[in-house]
Design a protein around this motif. Sequence first.
Motif, PDB file in Angstrom:
ATOM      1  N   LEU A 171       1.004  -1.164  -0.142  1.00 43.19           N
ATOM      2  CA  LEU A 171      -0.172   0.051  -0.164  1.00 43.19           C
ATOM      3  C   LEU A 171       0.930   1.315   0.077  1.00 43.19           C
ATOM      4  N   VAL A 172       1.970   1.295   0.731  1.00 46.67           N
ATOM      5  CA  VAL A 172       2.661   2.324   0.636  1.00 46.67           C
ATOM      6  C   VAL A 172       3.552   2.817  -0.623  1.00 46.67           C
ATOM      7  N   THR A 173       3.818   1.526  -1.450  1.00 46.55           N
ATOM      8  CA  THR A 173       4.449   1.723  -2.791  1.00 46.55           C
ATOM      9  C   THR A 173       3.372   2.190  -3.565  1.00 46.55           C
ATOM     10  N   TYR A 174       2.109   1.483  -3.509  1.00 53.63           N
ATOM     11  CA  TYR A 174       1.086   2.050  -4.316  1.00 53.63           C
ATOM     12  C   TYR A 174       0.662   3.684  -4.212  1.00 53.63           C
ATOM     13  N   LEU A 175       0.759   4.149  -2.735  1.00 54.67           N
ATOM     14  CA  LEU A 175       0.305   5.351  -2.465  1.00 54.67           C
ATOM     15  C   LEU A 175       1.223   6.488  -2.970  1.00 54.67           C
ATOM     16  N   LEU A 176       2.571   6.187  -2.805  1.00 50.88           N
ATOM     17  CA  LEU A 176       3.687   6.983  -2.902  1.00 50.88           C
ATOM     18  C   LEU A 176       3.530   7.367  -4.607  1.00 50.88           C
ATOM     19  N   LEU A 177       2.950   6.307  -5.447  1.00 45.04           N
ATOM     20  CA  LEU A 177       2.834   6.578  -6.747  1.00 45.04           C
ATOM     21  C   LEU A 177       1.869   7.558  -7.198  1.00 45.04           C
ATOM     22  N   SER A 178       0.928   7.876  -6.050  1.00 44.42           N
ATOM     23  CA  SER A 178      -0.283   8.826  -6.450  1.00 44.42           C
ATOM     24  C   SER A 178       0.215  10.247  -6.410  1.00 44.42           C
ATOM     25  N   PRO A 179      -0.450  11.038  -7.533  1.00 44.25           N
ATOM     26  CA  PRO A 179      -0.154  12.469  -7.740  1.00 44.25           C
ATOM     27  C   PRO A 179      -0.347  13.222  -6.418  1.00 44.25           C
ATOM     28  N   ASP A 180      -1.273  12.512  -5.575  1.00 43.56           N
ATOM     29  CA  ASP A 180      -1.578  13.360  -4.102  1.00 43.56           C
ATOM     30  C   ASP A 180      -0.406  13.675  -3.370  1.00 43.56           C
ATOM     31  N   PHE A 181       0.671  12.607  -3.687  1.00 41.38           N
ATOM     32  CA  PHE A 181       1.919  12.670  -2.587  1.00 41.38           C
ATOM     33  C   PHE A 181       3.183  12.863  -3.573  1.00 41.38           C
ATOM     34  N   GLN A 182       3.030  13.511  -4.722  1.00 37.89           N
ATOM     35  CA  GLN A 182       4.153  13.870  -5.578  1.00 37.89           C
ATOM     36  C   GLN A 182       5.023  14.901  -4.806  1.00 37.89           C
ATOM     37  N   LEU A 183       4.541  15.567  -3.902  1.00 39.95           N
ATOM     38  CA  LEU A 183       5.920  16.655  -3.300  1.00 39.95           C
ATOM     39  C   LEU A 183       6.543  15.975  -2.196  1.00 39.95           C
ATOM     40  N   PHE A 184       6.108  14.765  -1.750  1.00 38.11           N
ATOM     41  CA  PHE A 184       6.975  14.078  -0.869  1.00 38.11           C
ATOM     42  C   PHE A 184       8.296  13.235  -1.325  1.00 38.11           C
ATOM     43  N   CYS A 185       9.310  12.987  -0.394  1.00 39.40           N
ATOM     44  CA  CYS A 185      10.343  12.241  -0.950  1.00 39.40           C
ATOM     45  C   CYS A 185       9.930  10.733  -1.119  1.00 39.40           C
ATOM     46  N   LYS A 186      10.566  10.205  -1.963  1.00 34.94           N
ATOM     47  CA  LYS A 186      10.076   8.811  -2.080  1.00 34.94           C
ATOM     48  C   LYS A 186      11.572   8.205  -1.952  1.00 34.94           C
ATOM     49  N   CYS A 187      12.465   8.575  -1.479  1.00 37.99           N
ATOM     50  CA  CYS A 187      13.629   7.789  -1.280  1.00 37.99           C
ATOM     51  C   CYS A 187      13.579   6.624  -0.544  1.00 37.99           C
ATOM     52  N   GLU A 188      14.622   5.610  -0.514  1.00 34.32           N
ATOM     53  CA  GLU A 188      14.371   4.318   0.192  1.00 34.32           C
ATOM     54  C   GLU A 188      14.278   4.683   1.790  1.00 34.32           C
ATOM     55  N   LYS A 189      15.004   5.479   2.116  1.00 32.69           N
ATOM     56  CA  LYS A 189      15.090   5.763   3.842  1.00 32.69           C
ATOM     57  C   LYS A 189      13.885   6.333   4.451  1.00 32.69           C
ATOM     58  N   CYS A 190      13.096   7.273   3.460  1.00 32.78           N
ATOM     59  CA  CYS A 190      11.879   7.858   3.600  1.00 32.78           C
ATOM     60  C   CYS A 190      10.674   6.703   3.588  1.00 32.78           C
ATOM     61  N   LYS A 191      10.891   6.005   2.403  1.00 31.83           N
ATOM     62  CA  LYS A 191       9.801   4.840   2.265  1.00 31.83           C
ATOM     63  C   LYS A 191       9.729   3.764   3.439  1.00 31.83           C
ATOM     64  N   MET A 192      10.911   3.446   3.821  1.00 32.65           N
ATOM     65  CA  MET A 192      11.244   2.397   4.916  1.00 32.65           C
ATOM     66  C   MET A 192      10.761   3.123   6.197  1.00 32.65           C
ATOM     67  N   ASP A 193      10.741   4.577   6.661  1.00 36.34           N
ATOM     68  CA  ASP A 193      10.459   5.062   7.660  1.00 36.34           C
ATOM     69  C   ASP A 193       8.710   4.973   7.573  1.00 36.34           C
ATOM     70  N   ILE A 194       8.252   5.171   6.669  1.00 39.93           N
ATOM     71  CA  ILE A 194       7.008   5.142   6.479  1.00 39.93           C
ATOM     72  C   ILE A 194       6.149   3.921   6.724  1.00 39.93           C
ATOM     73  N   ILE A 195       6.791   2.840   6.365  1.00 36.83           N
ATOM     74  CA  ILE A 195       6.393   1.625   6.689  1.00 36.83           C
ATOM     75  C   ILE A 195       6.590   1.202   8.057  1.00 36.83           C
ATOM     76  N   ALA A 196       7.664   1.769   8.559  1.00 39.13           N
ATOM     77  CA  ALA A 196       7.937   1.426   9.975  1.00 39.13           C
ATOM     78  C   ALA A 196       7.178   2.051  10.751  1.00 39.13           C
ATOM     79  N   TYR A 197       6.717   3.394  10.493  1.00 42.96           N
ATOM     80  CA  TYR A 197       5.664   4.113  11.396  1.00 42.96           C
ATOM     81  C   TYR A 197       4.315   3.666  11.191  1.00 42.96           C
ATOM     82  N   SER A 198       4.075   3.125  10.188  1.00 48.06           N
ATOM     83  CA  SER A 198       2.758   2.756  10.115  1.00 48.06           C
ATOM     84  C   SER A 198       2.498   1.197  10.686  1.00 48.06           C
ATOM     85  N   LEU A 199       3.538   0.481  10.535  1.00 49.80           N
ATOM     86  CA  LEU A 199       3.359  -0.945  11.317  1.00 49.80           C
ATOM     87  C   LEU A 199       3.519  -0.755  13.152  1.00 49.80           C
ATOM     88  N   ASN A 200       3.963   0.513  13.397  1.00 54.28           N
ATOM     89  CA  ASN A 200       4.075   0.587  14.778  1.00 54.28           C
ATOM     90  C   ASN A 200       2.822   1.339  15.260  1.00 54.28           C
TER      91      ASN A 200
END
Length: 87
Positions: free
Chosen positions: A8-37
Amino acid sequence: MEEIVESLVTYLLLSPDFQLFCKCEKCKMDIIAYSLNNLPHHYVTTDKGREHVFEQLNTDENRKWINKRIISAIYLVGNYPKHLDEH
């Protein structure tokens, strides 16, 4: 839960709604970790258990609920990216 959140994170980050957000691997992993927590844990030891939990979580209502937590994580990490601290 981890597989669902990661996809879902991978899918949502492709959305135009989140085009201004960083999509680097570190940010993506932080999003996944925060979500899972911020989601309940579902530990299983068998493929049958995994399928059962996936079926249980894979409803419209649960996906919306999970998406809300992921979107909150995207905004949090997007506004306070950790990768900026590493430079």
